[in-house]
Design an enzyme around this catalytic site. Structure first.
Site, PDB file in Angstrom:
ATOM      1  N   ARG A  45       0.620  -1.363  -0.052  1.00  0.00           N
ATOM      2  CA  ARG A  45      -0.025   0.050  -0.088  1.00  0.00           C
ATOM      3  C   ARG A  45       0.955   1.070   0.030  1.00  0.00           C
ATOM      4  O   ARG A  45       0.169   2.310  -0.076  1.00  0.00           O
ATOM      5  CB  ARG A  45      -0.757  -0.135   1.303  1.00  0.00           C
ATOM      6  N   GLN A  86      13.280 -14.243   5.324  1.00  0.00           N
ATOM      7  CA  GLN A  86      11.938 -15.032   5.385  1.00  0.00           C
ATOM      8  C   GLN A  86      11.460 -15.112   4.024  1.00  0.00           C
ATOM      9  O   GLN A  86      10.788 -13.841   3.419  1.00  0.00           O
ATOM     10  CB  GLN A  86      11.067 -14.455   6.418  1.00  0.00           C
ATOM     11  N   GLY A 135       3.517 -15.120   7.665  1.00  0.00           N
ATOM     12  CA  GLY A 135       2.953 -14.693   8.853  1.00  0.00           C
ATOM     13  C   GLY A 135       3.944 -14.433  10.160  1.00  0.00           C
ATOM     14  O   GLY A 135       5.159 -14.876   9.838  1.00  0.00           O
ATOM     15  N   TYR A 191       8.363  -4.519  15.598  1.00  0.00           N
ATOM     16  CA  TYR A 191       8.246  -4.331  14.076  1.00  0.00           C
ATOM     17  C   TYR A 191       9.035  -3.341  13.440  1.00  0.00           C
ATOM     18  O   TYR A 191       9.007  -2.049  14.012  1.00  0.00           O
ATOM     19  CB  TYR A 191       6.666  -3.984  14.017  1.00  0.00           C
ATOM     20  N   ASN A 201      -3.464  -5.597  20.685  1.00  0.00           N
ATOM     21  CA  ASN A 201      -2.128  -6.034  20.579  1.00  0.00           C
ATOM     22  C   ASN A 201      -1.309  -4.960  19.618  1.00  0.00           C
ATOM     23  O   ASN A 201      -1.593  -4.938  18.382  1.00  0.00           O
ATOM     24  CB  ASN A 201      -2.074  -7.418  19.840  1.00  0.00           C
ATOM     25  N   ARG A 207      27.459  27.763   1.174  1.00  0.00           N
ATOM     26  CA  ARG A 207      27.533  26.246   1.046  1.00  0.00           C
ATOM     27  C   ARG A 207      28.576  25.644   1.457  1.00  0.00           C
ATOM     28  O   ARG A 207      29.404  26.201   2.267  1.00  0.00           O
ATOM     29  CB  ARG A 207      27.826  26.392  -0.724  1.00  0.00           C
ATOM     30  N   TYR A 244      29.378  36.348  -5.630  1.00  0.00           N
ATOM     31  CA  TYR A 244      29.701  34.938  -5.395  1.00  0.00           C
ATOM     32  C   TYR A 244      30.899  34.726  -5.024  1.00  0.00           C
ATOM     33  O   TYR A 244      31.940  35.262  -5.473  1.00  0.00           O
ATOM     34  CB  TYR A 244      29.574  34.202  -6.678  1.00  0.00           C
ATOM     35  N   ASN A 304      36.664  31.618  -9.884  1.00  0.00           N
ATOM     36  CA  ASN A 304      37.631  30.503  -9.257  1.00  0.00           C
ATOM     37  C   ASN A 304      37.759  29.281 -10.170  1.00  0.00           C
ATOM     38  O   ASN A 304      38.348  28.324  -9.823  1.00  0.00           O
ATOM     39  CB  ASN A 304      36.809  30.204  -8.067  1.00  0.00           C
ATOM     40  N   ALA A 334      35.683  50.199  -8.371  1.00  0.00           N
ATOM     41  CA  ALA A 334      34.277  49.543  -8.732  1.00  0.00           C
ATOM     42  C   ALA A 334      34.556  49.101 -10.477  1.00  0.00           C
ATOM     43  O   ALA A 334      35.199  50.020 -11.166  1.00  0.00           O
ATOM     44  CB  ALA A 334      33.107  50.516  -8.829  1.00  0.00           C
TER      45      ALA A 334
HETATM   46  C1  UD1 Z   1      -0.189  -7.965  13.679  1.00  0.00           C
HETATM   47  C2  UD1 Z   1      -0.632  -8.798  14.887  1.00  0.00           C
HETATM   48  C3  UD1 Z   1      -1.858  -8.179  15.472  1.00  0.00           C
HETATM   49  C4  UD1 Z   1      -1.558  -6.714  15.841  1.00  0.00           C
HETATM   50  C5  UD1 Z   1      -0.936  -5.971  14.722  1.00  0.00           C
HETATM   51  C6  UD1 Z   1      -0.377  -4.723  15.238  1.00  0.00           C
HETATM   52  C7  UD1 Z   1      -0.301 -11.139  14.185  1.00  0.00           C
HETATM   53  C8  UD1 Z   1      -0.928 -12.522  13.583  1.00  0.00           C
HETATM   54  N1  UD1 Z   1      -1.007 -10.111  14.295  1.00  0.00           N
HETATM   55  O1  UD1 Z   1      -1.377  -7.766  12.827  1.00  0.00           O
HETATM   56  O2  UD1 Z   1      -2.338  -8.763  16.648  1.00  0.00           O
HETATM   57  O3  UD1 Z   1      -2.673  -6.064  16.407  1.00  0.00           O
HETATM   58  O4  UD1 Z   1       0.025  -6.518  14.118  1.00  0.00           O
HETATM   59  O5  UD1 Z   1       0.027  -3.910  14.279  1.00  0.00           O
HETATM   60  O6  UD1 Z   1       1.058 -11.243  14.588  1.00  0.00           O
HETATM   61  N2  UD1 Z   1       5.989  -9.586   8.769  1.00  0.00           N
HETATM   62  C9  UD1 Z   1       7.018 -10.361   8.526  1.00  0.00           C
HETATM   63  N3  UD1 Z   1       6.594 -11.584   7.954  1.00  0.00           N
HETATM   64  C10 UD1 Z   1       5.420 -11.832   7.644  1.00  0.00           C
HETATM   65  C11 UD1 Z   1       4.361 -11.115   8.102  1.00  0.00           C
HETATM   66  C12 UD1 Z   1       4.511  -9.981   8.536  1.00  0.00           C
HETATM   67  O7  UD1 Z   1       7.858  -9.948   8.645  1.00  0.00           O
HETATM   68  O8  UD1 Z   1       5.290 -13.099   7.087  1.00  0.00           O
HETATM   69  C13 UD1 Z   1       6.049  -8.183   9.418  1.00  0.00           C
HETATM   70  C14 UD1 Z   1       5.770  -7.048   8.863  1.00  0.00           C
HETATM   71  O9  UD1 Z   1       6.654  -6.458   7.802  1.00  0.00           O
HETATM   72  C15 UD1 Z   1       5.330  -6.039   9.806  1.00  0.00           C
HETATM   73  C16 UD1 Z   1       4.795  -6.943  10.920  1.00  0.00           C
HETATM   74  O10 UD1 Z   1       5.359  -8.213  10.844  1.00  0.00           O
HETATM   75  O11 UD1 Z   1       6.427  -5.302  10.336  1.00  0.00           O
HETATM   76  C17 UD1 Z   1       3.358  -7.102  11.299  1.00  0.00           C
HETATM   77  O12 UD1 Z   1       2.803  -7.493  10.195  1.00  0.00           O
HETATM   78  P1  UD1 Z   1       1.290  -7.097   9.554  1.00  0.00           P
HETATM   79  O13 UD1 Z   1       1.170  -7.973   8.350  1.00  0.00           O
HETATM   80  O14 UD1 Z   1       1.146  -5.498   9.421  1.00  0.00           O
HETATM   81  O15 UD1 Z   1       0.442  -7.668  11.007  1.00  0.00           O
HETATM   82  P2  UD1 Z   1      -0.935  -7.571  11.092  1.00  0.00           P
HETATM   83  O16 UD1 Z   1      -1.922  -8.247  10.325  1.00  0.00           O
HETATM   84  O17 UD1 Z   1      -1.425  -5.919  11.092  1.00  0.00           O
END
Ligand code: UD1
Ligand code: CA
Length: 452
Positions: free
Chosen positions: A13, A71, A76, A98, A164, A328, A361, A381, A418
């Site tokens: 996004r 990863q 997830g 994060y 969370n 500068r 200058y 210069n 001048a």
């Molecule tokens: C996650 C939490 C949610 C919390 C929210 C807060 C889980 C399952 N859910 O949801 O409870 O309220 O964050 O913002 O954890 N990322 C990876 N690899 C992945 C997936 C994600 O590195 O496979 C990283 C993303 O780059 C990001 C962070 O983990 O920095 C969170 O990922 P995102 O997909 O934004 O999590 P949410 O679904 O928003």
């Protein structure tokens, strides 16, 4: 402790070719903010989990104290932490951050890690509109039972306002064990890190929650809209900090600090100024509106008038600079120097009390004390291939519209008439000029328009 920073998410996004966590808030990449917060806790390990196309990310932010875990694919947040596990020390607490939550404060993390001694600690926040977040589900006694993701939640669970933040701390050996037990049997078919909370409850591990200082601290960046919101929050916090230190700001909402701004007592900053890199303003410095300063130091009592632009330069005390002055890289001004409108200085040292007040200058020059540089003075210069130095000694007076063809020296106390084009050194205490003799031609007629 171990710190794991999740930064593998794609950031679709953002609609950008730049990896999401490399977008900047307050002049610093999102991930760099998080890494700095992590470093301030002096952990044993910082491991960044990065994703596909992340080599650019890794290259741009790498440092000797960082470990990296790839990863690929991204299945997830639980799966992401699993990739880091081989690099973590089992005996310690693991803190998960994060990479796209940049305003997290070290003090908050400190309390979270403290709460995680023999427990699982979750950083939570109460939101009026908790949509999209994982909800903290508690029993009647108020004990945390589990975290449920929005997409898996019942209507009743969706009404919970405690969410969370995603930031948790827990014992590493237990984490490893729980991660092995994760399943992706959920609405998003992802391995949720949040599922370890339910597992900890079953294992009898206490769950503690710590509250963030405010919603702003745990806000994440998923779009340019959120990036812009966080930028304003970060700027407002900087402005408030400066105000608390005694800096006077014409409007705390119209200040942008994209780096570090250090101010002495009684500094005043007018509206719409931008500070980049490291900028130091000594006591009683006054900055007029719309000035841009990058890696600069300004001496006590100096006034910068509107629209002054300074980069990689040092300005001494009691100076008067601008409006519309441009200093500068490599410019160094001593005390009491005046630089006026449309004057550009580059790689030039100016000694005390000298003035260049209008349209000039001056590049690659050494200027003595009490020198007056007239309007329209230019140091030539550059010959198209090489740069040469101009030296103007103490008490020299450079007449208006003079060209100093470098290399050239103007002696102490010399005066240039001048319009002089100086191609050889001007001797001290002498008037030098290169003007043709003025003539008046009587009987001369202006040209007339020719009849067709
Ligand atoms: C996650 C939490 C949610 C919390 C929210 C807060 C889980 C399952 N859910 O949801 O409870 O309220 O964050 O913002 O954890 N990322 C990876 N690899 C992945 C997936 C994600 O590195 O496979 C990283 C993303 O780059 C990001 C962070 O983990 O920095 C969170 O990922 P995102 O997909 O934004 O999590 P949410 O679904 O928003
Ligand atoms: Ca998600």
């Amino acid at each position: 402790m171990n710190i794991v920073i999740l930064a593998a998410g794609q950031g679709k996004r953002m609609h950008s070719n730049l990896p999401k966590v490399l977008h900047e808030v307050a002049g610093k990449a999102l991930l760099a903010h998080v890494i700095d917060a992590a470093r301030s806790l002096t952990p044993q390990t910082i491991c960044v989990v990065y994703g596909h196309g992340g080599d650019a990310l890794r290259a741009s932010i790498d440092a000797p104290d960082l470990l990296w875990a790839l990863q690929e694919p991204q299945l997830g947040t639980g799966h992401a932490v699993q990739q880091a596990m081989p690099q973590l020390s089992d005996a310690q607490t693991t803190l998960v951050l994060y990479g796209d939550v940049p305003l997290i404060q070290a003090a908050t993390l400190q309390s979270l890690v403290h709460a995680a001694r023999d427990a699982l600690a979750i950083l939570t926040v109460d939101l009026i509109n908790p949509g999209g977040y994982g909800r903290i589900v508690r029993n009647a006694a108020g004990e945390v039972l589990r975290i449920v993701e929005q997409k898996d939640a019942t209507a009743e669970e969706r009404a919970i306002c405690e969410v969370n933040s995603g930031i948790i701390a827990l014992p590493t050996a237990r984490l490893a064990e729980w991660l092995r037990g994760l399943s992706n049997d959920n609405a998003q078919q992802e391995y949720y890190l949040t599922d370890v909370v339910g597992m900890a409850v079953i294992a009898g591990v206490p769950i503690r929650t710590v509250s963030a200082q405010g919603e702003w601290e745990v806000l994440g960046v998923n779009s340019k809209v959120q990036l812009a919101e966080l930028e304003r929050i970060a700027q407002r916090r900087t402005a408030d900090r400066l105000l608390e230190q005694g800096v006077r700001l014409a409007d705390p909402a119209r200040l942008d600090v994209r780096g570090e701004l250090l101010c002495g007592r009684d500094v005043f900053i007018d509206v719409n100024c931008v500070f980049e890199g490291k900028v130091v303003l000594d006591e009683a410095v006054e900055i007029g509106p719309c000035c841009v300063l990058k890696n600069a130091s300004i001496g006590a009592g100096t006034r910068l008038a509107a629209f002054t632009h300074i980069e990689d330069a040092i300005v001494g005390p009691d100076g008067v600079i601008g409006p519309f002055a441009r200093l500068r890289p490599g410019t160094e001004l001593a005390a009491g120097v005046h630089v006026g409108n449309f004057v550009e200085l580059k790689n030039t040292k100016v000694a005390a009390q000298s003035k260049a007040n209008h349209l000039a200058y001056i590049g690659d020059a050494i200027i003595g004390s009490r020198v007056n540089i007239g309007a329209g003075t230019i140091t030539c210069n550059y010959d198209g291939a090489n740069k040469f130095k101009t030296v103007i000694e103490d008490d020299a007076f450079i007449g208006s519209d003079t060209q100093l063809v470098a290399p050239v020296t103007v002696g102490r106390g010399a005066t240039l008439g001048a319009g002089t084009t100086l191609t050889r050194d001007a001797p001290p205490d002498t008037l030098t000029l290169s003007r043709a003799r003025q003539v008046s031609i009587t009987g001369w007629k202006r040209p007339q328009k020719q009849k067709k």
